[in-house]
Design a protein around this motif. Structure first.
Motif, short mmCIF file in Angstrom:
data_model
loop_
_atom_site.label_atom_id
_atom_site.label_comp_id
_atom_site.label_asym_id
_atom_site.label_seq_id
_atom_site.Cartn_x
_atom_site.Cartn_y
_atom_site.Cartn_z
N MET A 1 23.28 9.75 14.67
CA MET A 1 22.03 9.45 15.34
C MET A 1 22.27 8.33 16.33
N LYS A 2 21.68 8.47 17.50
CA LYS A 2 21.73 7.42 18.51
C LYS A 2 20.31 7.09 18.94
N ILE A 3 19.89 5.86 18.72
CA ILE A 3 18.55 5.44 19.13
C ILE A 3 18.61 5.00 20.58
N ALA A 4 17.72 5.57 21.39
CA ALA A 4 17.73 5.31 22.83
C ALA A 4 16.86 4.13 23.24
N GLY A 5 15.99 3.66 22.35
CA GLY A 5 15.12 2.54 22.70
C GLY A 5 13.90 2.54 21.80
N ILE A 6 13.00 1.61 22.06
CA ILE A 6 11.75 1.56 21.31
C ILE A 6 10.71 2.38 22.06
N HIS A 7 10.11 3.33 21.37
CA HIS A 7 9.08 4.17 21.99
C HIS A 7 7.73 3.47 21.99
N HIS A 8 7.30 3.00 20.82
CA HIS A 8 6.01 2.32 20.74
C HIS A 8 5.96 1.35 19.57
N VAL A 9 4.97 0.49 19.64
CA VAL A 9 4.62 -0.41 18.55
C VAL A 9 3.17 -0.09 18.21
N ALA A 10 2.86 0.08 16.93
CA ALA A 10 1.49 0.40 16.51
C ALA A 10 0.82 -0.86 15.99
N ILE A 11 -0.42 -1.07 16.44
CA ILE A 11 -1.21 -2.23 16.03
C ILE A 11 -2.56 -1.73 15.53
N ILE A 12 -2.99 -2.22 14.37
CA ILE A 12 -4.33 -1.92 13.86
C ILE A 12 -5.19 -3.14 14.12
N CYS A 13 -6.32 -2.93 14.76
CA CYS A 13 -7.20 -4.05 15.10
C CYS A 13 -8.49 -4.00 14.29
N SER A 14 -9.18 -5.13 14.21
CA SER A 14 -10.42 -5.19 13.46
C SER A 14 -11.64 -4.92 14.33
N ASP A 15 -11.53 -5.18 15.64
CA ASP A 15 -12.63 -4.97 16.58
C ASP A 15 -12.06 -4.25 17.79
N TYR A 16 -12.28 -2.94 17.83
CA TYR A 16 -11.63 -2.10 18.85
C TYR A 16 -11.98 -2.55 20.27
N ASP A 17 -13.26 -2.75 20.56
CA ASP A 17 -13.66 -3.11 21.92
C ASP A 17 -13.05 -4.44 22.36
N ARG A 18 -13.05 -5.42 21.47
CA ARG A 18 -12.48 -6.72 21.78
C ARG A 18 -10.97 -6.61 22.03
N SER A 19 -10.26 -5.87 21.18
CA SER A 19 -8.81 -5.72 21.34
C SER A 19 -8.47 -4.88 22.56
N LYS A 20 -9.24 -3.84 22.82
CA LYS A 20 -9.02 -3.01 24.02
C LYS A 20 -9.15 -3.88 25.27
N LYS A 21 -10.19 -4.69 25.33
CA LYS A 21 -10.39 -5.58 26.48
C LYS A 21 -9.20 -6.54 26.61
N PHE A 22 -8.74 -7.11 25.51
CA PHE A 22 -7.63 -8.06 25.55
C PHE A 22 -6.36 -7.40 26.09
N TYR A 23 -5.99 -6.25 25.52
CA TYR A 23 -4.72 -5.61 25.92
C TYR A 23 -4.79 -4.97 27.30
N VAL A 24 -5.96 -4.47 27.70
CA VAL A 24 -6.08 -3.82 29.00
C VAL A 24 -6.43 -4.83 30.10
N GLU A 25 -7.48 -5.61 29.89
CA GLU A 25 -7.93 -6.51 30.95
C GLU A 25 -7.13 -7.81 31.00
N THR A 26 -6.87 -8.43 29.86
CA THR A 26 -6.17 -9.71 29.87
C THR A 26 -4.67 -9.53 30.06
N LEU A 27 -4.04 -8.65 29.27
CA LEU A 27 -2.60 -8.46 29.40
C LEU A 27 -2.22 -7.45 30.47
N GLY A 28 -3.16 -6.63 30.91
CA GLY A 28 -2.91 -5.73 32.04
C GLY A 28 -2.19 -4.44 31.73
N PHE A 29 -2.17 -4.01 30.47
CA PHE A 29 -1.52 -2.75 30.14
C PHE A 29 -2.41 -1.60 30.58
#
Length: 128
Positions: A1-29
């Motif tokens: 097996m050869k791992i080519a890289g990291i595909h994703h990191v999974a995060i579970i949040c307690s407040d979806y709207d607040r976390s969505k705003k943080f990751y999209v608007e603040t961090l710019g993803f």
């Protein structure tokens, strides 16, 4: 097996709207896809991080709190590569995000600093 890289990191949040705003608007993803799964009463938000990685942001009703200390067993933190740590800190502070002081990695000589997401997940910016 050869791992080519990291595909994703999974995060579970307690407040979806607040976390969505943080990751999209603040961090710019950018949003790849957003799915509401009725059977789980749960959102799954796929976010693009740089060119080759993703974050999967999940919401679940009443997720249990994660026991966490800086040196607890398990995932310690998630680090993002940035060109300029000082500029990134100034931006985060302008968005109301508290950051720790800049440190120097004793092994690489690179600058880095920690901050937290809305659920206190430890995040790091690391000089490229």
């Amino acid at each position: 097996m050869k791992i080519a890289g990291i595909h994703h990191v999974a995060i579970i949040c307690s407040d979806y709207d607040r976390s969505k705003k943080f990751y999209v608007e603040t961090l710019g993803f950018s949003i790849i896809a957003e799915t509401f799964r009725t059977e789980r009463n749960s959102y799954k938000l796929d976010l693009q991080v740089g060119e080759n990685a993703q974050i999967e942001l999940f919401s679940f009703p009443n997720p249990p709190q994660r026991f966490s200390r800086p040196e607890a067993c398990g995932l310690r933190h998630l680090a993002f590569k940035v060109d300029d740590v000082e500029q990134s800190i100034n931006y985060l502070k302008s968005q109301g995000v508290e950051t720790e002081d800049i440190r120097i990695d004793e092994l690489t000589g690179k600058k880095f600093a920690f901050f937290k997401d809305p659920d206190n997940l430890p995040l790091e910016i690391y000089e490229s």
